[in-house]
Design a protein around this motif. Sequence first.
Motif, short mmCIF file in Angstrom:
data_model
loop_
_atom_site.label_atom_id
_atom_site.label_comp_id
_atom_site.label_asym_id
_atom_site.label_seq_id
_atom_site.Cartn_x
_atom_site.Cartn_y
_atom_site.Cartn_z
N VAL A 1 -51.43 21.32 -6.05
CA VAL A 1 -51.15 20.03 -6.67
C VAL A 1 -51.14 18.97 -5.58
CG1 VAL A 1 -49.47 18.73 -8.02
CG2 VAL A 1 -49.74 21.18 -8.41
N PRO B 1 -50.30 15.42 -3.68
CA PRO B 1 -49.03 14.68 -3.66
C PRO B 1 -49.04 13.51 -4.64
CG PRO B 1 -50.30 14.17 -1.72
CD PRO B 1 -51.03 15.27 -2.44
N GLN B 2 -47.89 13.24 -5.20
CA GLN B 2 -47.72 12.13 -6.13
C GLN B 2 -47.49 10.84 -5.34
OE1 GLN B 2 -48.01 12.50 -9.49
NE2 GLN B 2 -48.60 14.59 -8.98
N PRO B 3 -47.79 9.68 -5.93
CA PRO B 3 -47.50 8.41 -5.25
C PRO B 3 -46.02 8.32 -4.90
CG PRO B 3 -48.91 8.02 -7.13
CD PRO B 3 -48.50 9.47 -7.19
N THR C 1 -44.79 9.98 -2.24
CA THR C 1 -44.49 11.14 -1.41
C THR C 1 -44.84 10.83 0.04
OG1 THR C 1 -45.07 12.58 -3.26
CG2 THR C 1 -44.95 13.60 -1.09
N LYS D 1 -47.48 7.83 0.12
CA LYS D 1 -48.76 7.72 -0.58
C LYS D 1 -48.66 6.61 -1.62
CE LYS D 1 -51.89 10.00 -3.55
NZ LYS D 1 -52.93 10.84 -3.60
N LEU E 1 -50.73 4.00 -4.65
CA LEU E 1 -51.63 4.16 -5.78
C LEU E 1 -53.08 3.88 -5.39
CD1 LEU E 1 -49.51 2.44 -8.57
CD2 LEU E 1 -49.91 4.88 -8.25
#
Length: 55
Positions: free
Chosen positions: A9, A11-13, A15, A32, A34
Amino acid sequence: MFPKSNSVVPPQPGTPIPYICQECGEHFSKKKGLLRKPVKCPKCGSIKCISPVRW
């Protein structure tokens, strides 16, 4: 396909991601965002920064 336990997965914004500056060798983290923008080194201002982590 791969089983769910082996799925990777990204990384999400928001992170924190580690980076290394190729100009001065500074190690730093940046969250991170968008949008994909070049990462600037906080020490020398260079945009030649790489992340050693690959997803």
